[in-house]
Design a protein around this motif. Structure first.
Motif, PDB file in Angstrom:
ATOM      1  N   ALA A  40       0.846  -1.189   0.000  1.00 29.34           N
ATOM      2  CA  ALA A  40       0.000   0.000   0.000  1.00 29.34           C
ATOM      3  C   ALA A  40       0.887   1.247   0.000  1.00 29.34           C
ATOM      4  CB  ALA A  40      -0.911  -0.006   1.208  1.00 29.34           C
ATOM      5  N   LYS A  43       3.585   2.170   2.758  1.00 30.94           N
ATOM      6  CA  LYS A  43       3.766   1.023   3.648  1.00 30.94           C
ATOM      7  C   LYS A  43       4.730   0.024   3.052  1.00 30.94           C
ATOM      8  CE  LYS A  43      -0.719   1.293   5.948  1.00 30.94           C
ATOM      9  NZ  LYS A  43      -1.920   0.520   6.377  1.00 30.94           N
ATOM     10  N   SER A  63      -4.572 -10.424   8.463  1.00 37.31           N
ATOM     11  CA  SER A  63      -5.349  -9.336   7.879  1.00 37.31           C
ATOM     12  C   SER A  63      -6.301  -9.790   6.772  1.00 37.31           C
ATOM     13  CB  SER A  63      -4.415  -8.256   7.337  1.00 37.31           C
ATOM     14  OG  SER A  63      -3.528  -8.797   6.368  1.00 37.31           O
ATOM     15  N   LYS A  87     -12.051  -4.403   1.756  1.00 43.09           N
ATOM     16  CA  LYS A  87     -12.088  -3.200   2.583  1.00 43.09           C
ATOM     17  C   LYS A  87     -11.183  -2.138   1.954  1.00 43.09           C
ATOM     18  CE  LYS A  87     -12.257  -6.193   6.669  1.00 43.09           C
ATOM     19  NZ  LYS A  87     -11.579  -6.536   7.955  1.00 43.09           N
ATOM     20  N   GLU A  89      -8.808  -0.672   3.216  1.00 43.62           N
ATOM     21  CA  GLU A  89      -7.422  -0.932   3.618  1.00 43.62           C
ATOM     22  C   GLU A  89      -6.779  -2.061   2.815  1.00 43.62           C
ATOM     23  OE1 GLU A  89     -10.126  -0.757   5.619  1.00 43.62           O
ATOM     24  OE2 GLU A  89      -9.962  -2.182   7.291  1.00 43.62           O
ATOM     25  N   ASP A  90      -7.536  -2.739   1.962  1.00 46.37           N
ATOM     26  CA  ASP A  90      -6.965  -3.725   1.049  1.00 46.37           C
ATOM     27  C   ASP A  90      -6.387  -3.060  -0.198  1.00 46.37           C
ATOM     28  OD1 ASP A  90      -9.713  -5.871   1.852  1.00 46.37           O
ATOM     29  OD2 ASP A  90      -7.650  -6.060   2.575  1.00 46.37           O
ATOM     30  N   THR A  91      -6.611  -1.765  -0.339  1.00 47.53           N
ATOM     31  CA  THR A  91      -6.069  -1.054  -1.498  1.00 47.53           C
ATOM     32  C   THR A  91      -4.550  -1.124  -1.507  1.00 47.53           C
ATOM     33  OG1 THR A  91      -7.931   0.485  -1.619  1.00 47.53           O
ATOM     34  CG2 THR A  91      -5.852   1.217  -2.575  1.00 47.53           C
ATOM     35  N   SER A 126     -14.597   3.367  -0.545  1.00 47.87           N
ATOM     36  CA  SER A 126     -15.499   3.269   0.620  1.00 47.87           C
ATOM     37  C   SER A 126     -16.885   3.775   0.292  1.00 47.87           C
ATOM     38  CB  SER A 126     -14.924   4.082   1.772  1.00 47.87           C
ATOM     39  OG  SER A 126     -14.726   5.422   1.383  1.00 47.87           O
TER      40      SER A 126
END
Length: 126
Positions: A40, A43, A63, A87, A89-91, A126
């Motif tokens: 990501a 990260k 996760s 989700k 946050e999986d991007t 989202s």
């Protein structure tokens, strides 16, 4: 020459699903571990799922456990990553990698493989 080619990424709404594919060439598929990593923005790259088709072993990071499923089609030298309940946050950019030694757990946790695909972008809105 080892080649790994990912496909199947795209834009999906939260709660949706995607299936990624990793086509491998230049390796004896049955003898190798195949893994999916993701990175990501801002990260570090993380191992999320790895498979050994010969040992019938799989590994999932916490996760993604329960939402992602890794599978292989040895006849097609292809590994799939089915992703559901996505989700935001999986991007990430999702990469495919391979290794000849180790276990699915060490592969996914330690990383450090020599061969990687160019990645496919998954964006979850989202």
């Amino acid at each position: 020459e080892v080649q790994l080619v990912e496909s199947g990424g795209g834009l999906v709404q939260a709660g949706g699903s995607l299936t990624l594919s990793c086509a491998a060439s230049g390796i004896t598929f049955d003898d190798h571990l195949i893994g999916w990593f993701r990175q990501a923005p801002g990260k570090e790259r993380e191992g999320i799922s790895c498979i050994s088709s010969s040992a019938n072993k799989t590994y999932y990071a916490d996760s993604v456990k329960g939402r992602f499923t890794i599978s292989s089609d040895n006849a097609k030298n292809t590994v799939y990553l089915q992703m559901i309940s996505l989700k935001p946050e999986d991007t990430a950019v999702y990469y495919c990698t391979t290794d000849f030694l180790g276990t699915v757990a060490t592969m996914c946790v330690q990383g450090g493989m020599d061969y990687w695909g160019k990645g496919t972008l998954v964006t979850v809105s989202s």
